[in-house]
Design a protein around this motif. Sequence first.
Motif, PDB file in Angstrom:
ATOM      1  N   THR A  25       0.837  -1.187   0.000  1.00  0.00           N
ATOM      2  CA  THR A  25       0.000   0.000   0.000  1.00  0.00           C
ATOM      3  C   THR A  25       0.875   1.240   0.000  1.00  0.00           C
ATOM      4  O   THR A  25       1.906   1.291   0.664  1.00  0.00           O
ATOM      5  CB  THR A  25      -0.912   0.009   1.236  1.00  0.00           C
ATOM      6  N   SER A  26       0.473   2.223  -0.771  1.00  0.00           N
ATOM      7  CA  SER A  26       1.235   3.466  -0.854  1.00  0.00           C
ATOM      8  C   SER A  26       1.556   4.008   0.528  1.00  0.00           C
ATOM      9  O   SER A  26       0.683   4.158   1.380  1.00  0.00           O
ATOM     10  CB  SER A  26       0.435   4.501  -1.645  1.00  0.00           C
ATOM     11  N   GLY A  27       2.850   4.274   0.757  1.00  0.00           N
ATOM     12  CA  GLY A  27       3.287   4.798   2.047  1.00  0.00           C
ATOM     13  C   GLY A  27       3.554   3.742   3.090  1.00  0.00           C
ATOM     14  O   GLY A  27       3.826   4.069   4.246  1.00  0.00           O
ATOM     15  N   GLY A  28       3.504   2.481   2.697  1.00  0.00           N
ATOM     16  CA  GLY A  28       3.710   1.398   3.650  1.00  0.00           C
ATOM     17  C   GLY A  28       5.162   1.246   4.069  1.00  0.00           C
ATOM     18  O   GLY A  28       6.073   1.839   3.491  1.00  0.00           O
ATOM     19  N   ILE A  29       5.393   0.441   5.102  1.00  0.00           N
ATOM     20  CA  ILE A  29       6.739   0.176   5.616  1.00  0.00           C
ATOM     21  C   ILE A  29       6.994  -1.320   5.578  1.00  0.00           C
ATOM     22  O   ILE A  29       6.189  -2.112   6.072  1.00  0.00           O
ATOM     23  CB  ILE A  29       6.901   0.696   7.056  1.00  0.00           C
ATOM     24  N   LEU A  30       8.131  -1.703   4.997  1.00  0.00           N
ATOM     25  CA  LEU A  30       8.571  -3.085   4.958  1.00  0.00           C
ATOM     26  C   LEU A  30       9.859  -3.181   5.751  1.00  0.00           C
ATOM     27  O   LEU A  30      10.808  -2.425   5.496  1.00  0.00           O
ATOM     28  CB  LEU A  30       8.800  -3.543   3.518  1.00  0.00           C
ATOM     29  N   ALA A  79       7.469  -2.870  -5.132  1.00  0.00           N
ATOM     30  CA  ALA A  79       6.809  -1.597  -5.419  1.00  0.00           C
ATOM     31  C   ALA A  79       6.167  -1.061  -4.154  1.00  0.00           C
ATOM     32  O   ALA A  79       4.979  -1.271  -3.900  1.00  0.00           O
ATOM     33  CB  ALA A  79       5.776  -1.777  -6.521  1.00  0.00           C
ATOM     34  N   ASP A  80       6.958  -0.393  -3.351  1.00  0.00           N
ATOM     35  CA  ASP A  80       6.467   0.246  -2.127  1.00  0.00           C
ATOM     36  C   ASP A  80       6.379   1.738  -2.407  1.00  0.00           C
ATOM     37  O   ASP A  80       7.197   2.530  -1.965  1.00  0.00           O
ATOM     38  CB  ASP A  80       7.404  -0.051  -0.964  1.00  0.00           C
ATOM     39  N   SER A  81       5.393   2.140  -3.177  1.00  0.00           N
ATOM     40  CA  SER A  81       5.282   3.512  -3.655  1.00  0.00           C
ATOM     41  C   SER A  81       5.137   4.495  -2.506  1.00  0.00           C
ATOM     42  O   SER A  81       4.255   4.362  -1.665  1.00  0.00           O
ATOM     43  CB  SER A  81       4.086   3.633  -4.598  1.00  0.00           C
ATOM     44  N   LEU A  82       6.043   5.483  -2.487  1.00  0.00           N
ATOM     45  CA  LEU A  82       6.046   6.528  -1.461  1.00  0.00           C
ATOM     46  C   LEU A  82       6.229   5.955  -0.062  1.00  0.00           C
ATOM     47  O   LEU A  82       5.883   6.605   0.927  1.00  0.00           O
ATOM     48  CB  LEU A  82       4.765   7.365  -1.530  1.00  0.00           C
ATOM     49  N   GLY A  83       6.798   4.749   0.016  1.00  0.00           N
ATOM     50  CA  GLY A  83       6.985   4.092   1.304  1.00  0.00           C
ATOM     51  C   GLY A  83       8.446   3.951   1.668  1.00  0.00           C
ATOM     52  O   GLY A  83       9.341   4.512   1.028  1.00  0.00           O
ATOM     53  N   THR A  84       8.686   3.174   2.731  1.00  0.00           N
ATOM     54  CA  THR A  84      10.033   2.987   3.259  1.00  0.00           C
ATOM     55  C   THR A  84      10.309   1.509   3.466  1.00  0.00           C
ATOM     56  O   THR A  84       9.480   0.785   4.023  1.00  0.00           O
ATOM     57  CB  THR A  84      10.198   3.726   4.602  1.00  0.00           C
ATOM     58  N   THR A  89      14.333  -4.215  -8.706  1.00  0.00           N
ATOM     59  CA  THR A  89      13.852  -2.843  -8.818  1.00  0.00           C
ATOM     60  C   THR A  89      13.041  -2.505  -7.580  1.00  0.00           C
ATOM     61  O   THR A  89      12.154  -3.258  -7.180  1.00  0.00           O
ATOM     62  CB  THR A  89      12.975  -2.668 -10.073  1.00  0.00           C
ATOM     63  N   PHE A  90      13.363  -1.365  -6.974  1.00  0.00           N
ATOM     64  CA  PHE A  90      12.633  -0.876  -5.813  1.00  0.00           C
ATOM     65  C   PHE A  90      11.914   0.406  -6.199  1.00  0.00           C
ATOM     66  O   PHE A  90      12.536   1.352  -6.692  1.00  0.00           O
ATOM     67  CB  PHE A  90      13.587  -0.600  -4.648  1.00  0.00           C
ATOM     68  N   GLY A  91      10.594   0.450  -5.958  1.00  0.00           N
ATOM     69  CA  GLY A  91       9.816   1.610  -6.305  1.00  0.00           C
ATOM     70  C   GLY A  91       9.488   1.644  -7.784  1.00  0.00           C
ATOM     71  O   GLY A  91       9.638   0.656  -8.512  1.00  0.00           O
ATOM     72  N   SER A  92       9.044   2.804  -8.237  1.00  0.00           N
ATOM     73  CA  SER A  92       8.678   2.969  -9.642  1.00  0.00           C
ATOM     74  C   SER A  92       8.895   4.415 -10.044  1.00  0.00           C
ATOM     75  O   SER A  92       9.134   5.285  -9.194  1.00  0.00           O
ATOM     76  CB  SER A  92       7.210   2.585  -9.863  1.00  0.00           C
ATOM     77  N   SER A  93       8.775   4.671 -11.339  1.00  0.00           N
ATOM     78  CA  SER A  93       8.981   6.035 -11.838  1.00  0.00           C
ATOM     79  C   SER A  93       7.909   6.995 -11.354  1.00  0.00           C
ATOM     80  O   SER A  93       8.089   8.214 -11.405  1.00  0.00           O
ATOM     81  CB  SER A  93       9.020   6.020 -13.363  1.00  0.00           C
ATOM     82  N   THR A  94       6.798   6.463 -10.856  1.00  0.00           N
ATOM     83  CA  THR A  94       5.710   7.321 -10.381  1.00  0.00           C
ATOM     84  C   THR A  94       5.598   7.356  -8.858  1.00  0.00           C
ATOM     85  O   THR A  94       4.757   8.083  -8.327  1.00  0.00           O
ATOM     86  CB  THR A  94       4.363   6.852 -10.963  1.00  0.00           C
ATOM     87  N   GLY A  95       6.431   6.580  -8.155  1.00  0.00           N
ATOM     88  CA  GLY A  95       6.351   6.540  -6.699  1.00  0.00           C
ATOM     89  C   GLY A  95       7.690   6.238  -6.073  1.00  0.00           C
ATOM     90  O   GLY A  95       8.241   5.151  -6.235  1.00  0.00           O
TER      91      GLY A  95
END
Length: 199
Positions: free
Chosen positions: A14-19, A35-40, A56-62
């Motif tokens: 989920t966007s903003g999640g923490i792993l 894909a931890d968009s806007l997360g940590t 790959t960690f994240g994406s071009s949009t997050g």
Amino acid sequence: VNGNLVDTGTLTFTSGGILNFNGNGTTISGSGIIADSLGTIKITNAKSITAGSSLTFGSSTGKTTLALAAGTTVNSSGSVTLYGDITGGNSSSTWANNANSTLNITGTLLSTGTLDASVGPNTVNYNNGGNQTIQAPATSYYNLTASNYGTKILASNVQVDNAVSITGSAILNDSIYVLSGNAALNMTGNSQFKLQRSV
């Protein structure tokens, strides 16, 4: 996650999640996307990214942040593409680019912490579509690349041992600092190298 992580698909949070990666001496491997968009993604204790991995960690949009706790070392022997930042808890937070590894990063690379990128061959590629700051490694870069577009500016004196590559429409700016070493200079596309000092 307290054990090894093998990612051959897409692991989405989920966007903003923490792993949290907590295990000591564990490995991260595979050819997938986290894909931890806007997360940590918080990393504690010793971790290794295995040879042959392409992660790959994240994406071009997050943007995703890899947060290395104090005393944590990540030894990477694979290829990592990070849309985001690598942060450190203090100077003992270390990212080590080992032989045959590549780190492609769009954000900030350890403004606090230690970057070990001298072992050959390895490459650190600052590839944001915009401006970035090039951090000084513990000793030197083996290969340093500035790609995509935008200005990549030195934060301090930097030594490069094998190759400096500037590609696309990227601009490498040494600012008031010294870019030294025995590296070859390779420039392609509309790239530029700006010297701000008197030489």
